[in-house]
Design a protein around this motif. Sequence first.
Motif, short mmCIF file in Angstrom:
data_model
loop_
_atom_site.label_atom_id
_atom_site.label_comp_id
_atom_site.label_asym_id
_atom_site.label_seq_id
_atom_site.Cartn_x
_atom_site.Cartn_y
_atom_site.Cartn_z
N ALA A 144 0.87 -1.18 0.00
CA ALA A 144 0.00 0.00 0.00
C ALA A 144 0.90 1.23 0.00
CB ALA A 144 -0.91 0.01 1.22
N ILE A 153 -3.41 0.27 -3.31
CA ILE A 153 -3.08 -1.10 -2.89
C ILE A 153 -2.90 -1.98 -4.11
CG2 ILE A 153 -3.82 -3.08 -1.52
CD1 ILE A 153 -5.49 -1.20 0.16
N PHE A 183 -6.41 -2.37 5.89
CA PHE A 183 -7.22 -1.39 5.18
C PHE A 183 -8.59 -1.98 4.85
CE2 PHE A 183 -2.82 -0.47 4.29
CZ PHE A 183 -2.72 0.92 4.36
N VAL A 185 -11.47 -2.27 2.14
CA VAL A 185 -11.62 -2.15 0.69
C VAL A 185 -13.02 -2.57 0.29
CG1 VAL A 185 -10.80 -2.98 -1.56
CG2 VAL A 185 -9.16 -2.58 0.30
N ASP A 186 -13.68 -1.75 -0.52
CA ASP A 186 -15.01 -2.10 -1.02
C ASP A 186 -14.93 -3.30 -1.95
OD1 ASP A 186 -16.37 -0.06 0.31
OD2 ASP A 186 -15.96 1.39 -1.28
N ALA A 189 -14.31 -2.70 -5.67
CA ALA A 189 -13.04 -2.13 -6.11
C ALA A 189 -12.03 -3.20 -6.50
CB ALA A 189 -12.45 -1.25 -5.02
N ALA A 190 -12.31 -4.47 -6.21
CA ALA A 190 -11.37 -5.55 -6.48
C ALA A 190 -12.03 -6.62 -7.34
CB ALA A 190 -10.86 -6.17 -5.18
N LEU A 208 -6.17 -7.19 -6.33
CA LEU A 208 -6.21 -5.75 -6.11
C LEU A 208 -5.22 -5.10 -7.06
CD1 LEU A 208 -5.95 -6.94 -2.68
CD2 LEU A 208 -7.55 -5.05 -2.84
N VAL A 211 -5.86 -0.30 -6.51
CA VAL A 211 -7.10 0.03 -5.80
C VAL A 211 -6.83 1.20 -4.85
CG1 VAL A 211 -8.84 -0.79 -4.17
CG2 VAL A 211 -8.00 -2.31 -5.98
N TYR A 212 -7.54 2.28 -5.05
CA TYR A 212 -7.36 3.47 -4.21
C TYR A 212 -8.34 3.45 -3.05
CZ TYR A 212 -7.20 8.31 -2.63
OH TYR A 212 -7.09 9.43 -1.86
N VAL A 213 -7.82 3.73 -1.84
CA VAL A 213 -8.67 3.85 -0.66
C VAL A 213 -8.34 5.17 0.03
CG1 VAL A 213 -8.92 1.36 -0.33
CG2 VAL A 213 -7.04 2.57 0.80
N ALA A 217 -9.91 4.72 5.46
CA ALA A 217 -10.04 3.28 5.25
C ALA A 217 -8.94 2.51 5.96
CB ALA A 217 -10.02 2.95 3.76
#
Length: 377
Positions: A144, A153, A183, A185-186, A189-190, A208, A211-213, A217
Motif C-alpha cells: 500500500a 493497494i 485497510f 476495501v469495497d 473495487a477488487a 487488487l 485500488v485506491y482507498v 479506510a
Amino acid sequence: MDFNLSEEQQMLRDAANRYVREQYGFEARRRLQAAGDASTPHWAQYAEMGWLGLGIPEDFGGLGCGFVETALVAEELGRALALEPYIGCAVLAARLVETADAPVFASQRRGELLEAMAGGVLQIALAHSEPAGRYELDAASTIARAEGDGFVIEGTKLMIPGAQGADLFIVSAQVDGEGLALFLVDKGAATLHGYPLIDGTLAADLELRSVYVAADARLTAPGSGLAKLEEALDRAALAQVAEALGCMEAVLDTSSEYLKTRQQFGQPIGRFQALQHRISEMFVEVQETRSILYRGIASLDGAPALRRQAVSAAKVLLASSARFVGGQGIQLHGGIGLTDEYPIGHYYKRLLALTTLYGDGEWHLGRFVEAQRETAA
C-alpha cells in the motif's frame, strides 16, 4: 475458571441448540449448499437472536458478552454444519474493527460499521493469505503506497472464507517504512474469483490492481497492524476449535445411535466390544478437545505469549482429534458414511477444513514451541 454456565449462558446455548435442530436440519443444509448462494436466510436470524453482536460492545449496538458466549454459539453452529461465515465475520472481522487504532478511522467509522455488522446488514471478511505466505502473518507481499490523501493497494489474496457474501474486505498490506497495516476495501473495487471448499462453504481469491482507498479506510496505526491481526486471528482460531467440537460431538452422537440400531448377526452391532472401544476412544478425544478449549478461553485475555501458547495447543490437539473422530465415524458407518446423502462424510470434510484454516497443526506446533520458550525466558 468456573466451568459451570450461568443461567444466561445456558439459555443462550439452549436457544442455539433449538434453532439448529428446528431450522437448520441436514437436508435444509444440503439444499443451501446445492444452491451455492452466498446469502442465506439464516444470517438475518443470527442477527435477530443477537449472535452477530455477542462480542461487540454495547456502545456499538452489540451485547458486550465474553468469549464464552461466542464459543457456545460456534459449537452449536458446528453441530449444524452451518455454511455462513459466522467466525470470519462476527468474530474475526468484528474484532479487527473494534480494536482499530488508526486515528481517522477510529473517530469516524468504527461505530457505524460495528452497528451494521451486529444488525446483520453488513458483512466484512479478512483478506490476508497469499500465494507464498502460508500462515506467517508478516509475510504479506501486498503493498500500500501513499498517494494524495489515501493509499493505492496492489496485490493478490487467496482463499478468503465468506468472500462472496462480504460487502467489505479487511486487506493486509505492507506500508513502506511502517510494516504491516490493515485497510478496508469495497468489494466492487477488487476482482473476485470464487469457488467452493471441500466442506461446501464458499471462498474466493481477491485481486487488487491499483485500488485506491481514502485515509479513513486505514484501520491500524503505524507499527500496530501485526499485533492487531495476530490477536484477532487467535480469537477466530479458538472459535473454530469450538465449532469443531460441535462437529465432533455430532459425529459421536450419530455414531452411537447408529451402533444401537444397525443389526448384525441378529443383534445391534453396538454390543460388540471392539466397537464399544472405538466409541469410548472417540468420547475421550471429544472431552480432551473441550478441556483444551476451556484452557484457551481462560488464556485469551492474558499475556500475548501465553495466549499464543494456549491457542496453538488447542489447534495442535484439534488437528489429531478431528481426524480421529471424523475418521472413526466413517469407519463405524461403513459404506453409508461415504455417501453424500448421509451427514458423517460432511462432518469429516468440515473438520478437515477447520484444522487447516488459520494455521494447521504443524504450523501451530512450531508456534507453540516458540511461545513456550518466550514464556520460560
